[in-house]
Design an enzyme around this catalytic site. Structure first.
Site, mmCIF file in Angstrom:
data_model
loop_
_atom_site.group_PDB
_atom_site.id
_atom_site.type_symbol
_atom_site.label_atom_id
_atom_site.label_comp_id
_atom_site.label_asym_id
_atom_site.label_seq_id
_atom_site.Cartn_x
_atom_site.Cartn_y
_atom_site.Cartn_z
ATOM 1 N N SER A 1 89.145 13.439 -18.871
ATOM 2 C CA SER A 1 89.137 14.899 -18.977
ATOM 3 C C SER A 1 89.181 15.613 -17.633
ATOM 4 O O SER A 1 89.275 16.840 -17.590
ATOM 5 C CB SER A 1 87.898 15.359 -19.760
ATOM 6 O OG SER A 1 86.715 15.030 -19.068
ATOM 7 N N LYS B 1 80.486 21.490 -22.489
ATOM 8 C CA LYS B 1 81.086 21.832 -21.196
ATOM 9 C C LYS B 1 81.062 23.338 -20.953
ATOM 10 O O LYS B 1 80.760 23.798 -19.848
ATOM 11 C CB LYS B 1 82.519 21.307 -21.145
ATOM 12 C CG LYS B 1 82.612 19.785 -21.131
ATOM 13 C CD LYS B 1 84.062 19.316 -21.147
ATOM 14 C CE LYS B 1 84.148 17.801 -21.110
ATOM 15 N NZ LYS B 1 85.533 17.303 -21.142
#
Length: 813
Positions: free
Chosen positions: A680, A723
């Site tokens: 990611s 996140k």
């Protein structure tokens, strides 16, 4: 013994204080004299007519009494005999002569001398006194008969006494009365004395009668026990001679009674009676008998048919869940749904839930709260570090010291077949040559199979279908796929700042006040102080460290309150550093300035979401790529893909196409001690490399996450909510994420979305256009920026709900 003198009693006599005793007239008693003043008083008495007055102290622990420490009435005594013991203490025998009132202390040094007023008892009697005397004598006769502590000659002396006062004094000498009662007897007139003695005698006679009854009962029991012992020994001897069983018969009968009373299922009852039959046929001293007994005890202790009734009041259950936890709507909704189903379908099976989230967000405590809301027992076992399959299923009885597995032990602890059973830290199960514990859990956690769970020790099918299993873990990746498939996963994403403040105010502060003995008046926390603790003293998804910091403040406040330095303390932003020291974390952006070669990545770890800086720099060389920061293979491959993309776009980015032959590229992701992996960070790596090669700074208020391909496409990632919450905690205003993750933003709280700007990208060109600032010498932009999407303003119909995508790889540190 010296002869008594008939000289009259002087008005002033030496006084000797007594500790723990009172001398009555006509009483002959020994005394130990050791204090200096007392010795001086005794010497003065012996030098004169051997008369002195004995007065009891009010408190025995006073070594040097004053006039206020002595009783007002004492006894004038004659010293009969004096002897010295080996330890230097004088042993004196005195005889009480007459009561005396202490008029005044004439002298206190070197010994006490007191002016006394004798109080002889009147000798005349009336009918009431005569009746009192007869009653007291009768009571004393019963007392002497029961106690057996009164010598015949002493009893005869009492019976011969004709004066009321003398009779009372003689009887009082033989009674176990307290010091205050003896002093009362000394100060009273004869009639009052006889009344009090009558009460004391009645009490003592009752006590002696009870003692006698108890002794008789104990003696009879001892005689019965001895008789039974001798009979049992004779029976044993006879049985041994005849070759018959001894205690085994009674033991077998006891087990049979327990089995009949336990209401066991038919197959369990049949197995238990079979084992009892084996036990009955075994010789007495065989080791196998211990194994059979232990097995029978376990069968009888497992709750085969015992259950608790569920509390099906949905409103009450919701109230209990809200009392114990703030937020966490998804787990609460799932419990309410389960209750609703149980209400409509009482025979429904228990769910297998899995709480996944970072530490400190309330997974374990939510399990306890669910048990309380359902009215069930709660059992918790920790699976962290368990590597042996037998820990779950138990050992076979052929092994020495074999025991059932953790699940059966938990049911025994709960004493019910339908508890809330928490399997903590399921993501930390190990595996080695002793077996795979996660494979053993497959049967227990499968609603289609757990109605007949088999434990290796019991070897009997056990119904677990009514158990509500809840597993917890920090990450789902380490849970084997077969086990993961049986779990209904509920994610605990972590708390946002406002939720932490509410939790601190409603739960943590009252808990820590109580734990440290403080009240609401002793310590008051300003809201901004709690916010500063959450921002600059903790960086976590849960509230565990925040509670530790609050506890540290409460301990320091408790110290000030206990030492009297303060009675009330207000904790504010201004004095917070006095309690916790300087801030541990810097709240705000990952970078203070727009810098070349540095981009901010959003990552997801087992501790929740976080932000990391990705640094890229160029050095003269021959095109080597160096990746550091304890990176995993997947992350290194993402770095190589990012560099390949930048090389393919060199002309469009205005970069020398031969740069890889002239420069080495070094990419570093702090902190170096933390292992990192996952795809990611791909677009972040590409952004940092593009910035370093073009000289264009990266905006400091932008954070990003997404996987990159060689063609520059941005692929979806996982952990979006965690996140974004990490970016919100760090003060990031703009987040770049893959277009395919647009649907996941709906899970983010509305007030967080309103404070942030989301840009959904499909290609790396859009990422660079949004993240890079123009270089000082370059005014035009490479690609027009992608239109920013502010989520709160988007029509809900525009964000179509799609099935959640859980990628198999995430960035983990």
């Amino acid at each position: 013994m010296t002869e008594r003198s008939e000289s009259p009693i002087k008005d002033v006599l030496p006084l000797l204080p007594l500790k723990g005793t009172v001398i009555l007239p006509a009483q002959v008693a020994p005394l130990g004299v050791g204090r200096q003043k007392s010795l001086k008083a005794l010497e003065a008495a012996l030098a004169g007519d051997r008369m002195l007055v004995l007065v009891a102290q009010k408190q025995d622990d006073i070594e040097d009494p004053g006039s206020d420490d002595l009783r007002s009435v004492g006894t004038i005594c004659r010293v009969v005999q004096v002897g010295r013991q080996p330890d230097g203490v004088l042993q004196v025998i005195v005889e009480g002569v007459v009561r005396a009132e202490i008029v005044a202390l004439e002298k206190t040094s070197p010994h006490f001398e007191a002016r006394v007023s004798p109080r002889p008892d009147p000798t005349e009697k009336n009918l009431e006194l005569e009746a009192l005397m007869r009653g007291v004598v009768s009571q004393f006769e019963r007392f002497a008969r029961f106690s057996r502590a009164v010598a015949p000659e002493q009893y005869a002396t009492v019976i011969q006494a004709e004066e009321p006062g003398k009779l009372a004094d003689l009887i009082a000498q033989h009674l176990p009365v307290k010091l205050d009662e003896r002093q009362q007897l000394l100060e009273m007139n004869p009639k009052e004395r006889l009344d009090l003695l009558s009460q004391i005698l009645a009490r003592e006679v009752n006590i002696l009668e009870l003692e006698r009854k108890i002794q008789n009962r104990v003696r009879k029991q001892m005689e019965k026990s001895q008789r039974e012992y001798f009979l049992k020994e004779q029976i044993k001897a006879i049985q041994q001679e005849l070759g018959e069983a001894d205690e085994r018969t009674s033991e077998v009968e006891e087990y049979k009674k327990k089995i009949e009373a336990a209401n066991l299922p038919d197959h369990v009852k049949e197995k238990a009676l079979e084992e009892v039959g084996r036990l009955e046929k075994m010789p007495p001293m065989v080791a196998e008998a211990v194994v059979v007994r232990t097995y029978l005890d376990w069968i009888l202790s497992v709750p085969w048919t015992v259950r608790t009734e569920d509390r099906l009041d949905i409103a009450e259950a919701r109230k209990i869940l809200d009392e114990d936890h703030y937020g966490l709507e998804k787990p609460k909704e799932r419990v309410i749904e389960y209750l609703a189903v149980r209400k409509l379908a009482p025979t429904s099976k228990g769910p297998i839930l899995c709480f996944i989230g970072p530490p400190g967000v309330g997974k374990t405590s939510m399990g306890k709260s669910i048990a309380r809301a359902l009215g069930r027992k709660f059992v918790r076992i920790s699976l962290g570090g368990v590597r042996d399959e037998a820990e779950i299923r138990g050992h076979r009885r052929t092994y020495v010291g074999a025991l059932p597995g953790r699940i059966v032990q938990g049911l025994k602890t709960a004493s019910t077949k339908n508890p809330v059973f928490m399997l903590d830290e399921i993501d930390k199960l190990g595996i080695d040559w002793r077996g795979d514990p996660s494979a053993a859990l497959l049967e227990a956690l499968d609603p289609e199979q757990n109605h007949s769970f088999s434990d290796h020790y019991l070897e009997l099918p056990l119904d677990l279908s009514e158990v509500m299993f809840i597993t917890t873990g920090n990450i789902l990746d380490t849970v084997p796929p077969a086990l993961r498939d049986r779990l209904e996963v509920i994610r605990f994403p972590g708390y946002i700042e406002e939720e932490k403040l509410k939790i601190a105010e409603q739960f943590l502060l009252p808990k820590q006040r109580k734990a440290n003995g403080l009240t609401e008046e002793n310590v008051v926390f300003a809201e901004e102080a709690l916010r500063r603790i959450a921002r600059e003293y903790t960086r976590e998804a849960g509230v565990r460290n925040m509670e530790r910091e609050i506890a540290a403040i409460c301990r320091k406040v408790a110290t000030e309150v206990a030492t009297g330095k303060a009675t009330s303390v207000r904790v504010s932003v201004q004095n917070l550093h006095k309690f916790l020291g300087p801030p541990k974390f810097r709240y705000g952006l990952a970078e203070k300035e727009d810098e070349v070669g540095t981009a901010t990545a959003l990552i997801y770890t087992e501790m929740g979401g976080d932000i990391k800086s990705v640094e890229a720099t160029l050095m003269r060389g021959d095109g080597k790529l160096q990746l550091t920061g304890q990176l995993g293979d997947i992350l290194k491959e993402s770095g190589q893909a990012a560099l390949s993309y930048v090389r393919s776009r060199a002309r469009r980015l205005g970069i020398d196409e031969e740069f890889y032959q002239k420069y080495d590229v070094h990419v570093h992701i702090p902190a170096g001690a933390e292992p990192k992996d996952g795809p990611s960070a791909g677009i972040t790596l590409a952004t940092a490399l593009a910035s370093a090669l073009t000289g264009r700074p990266v905006r400091k208020d932008v954070a990003m996450t997404g996987e990159i391909t060689l063609r520059g496409k941005v692929l979806p990632i996982g952990g979006v909510k965690e996140k974004v919450l990490a970016a919100h905690r760090a003060g990031i205003k703009t987040v770049l994420m893959p277009k395919d993750n647009e649907k996941d933003v709906e899970e983010i709280p509305v007030h967080v979305r309103r404070k942030m700007r989301f840009v959904f990208v499909e290609h790396m060109d859009h990422v660079l256009a949004e993240a890079l600032l123009p270089a000082p010498a370059v005014r035009e932009t490479i690609v027009p920026p992608a239109p920013a999407t502010t989520v709160p303003s988007v029509d809900p119909a525009a964000i179509r709900p799609q099935p959640g995508q859980q990628p198999s790889q995430q960035m983990i540190s």
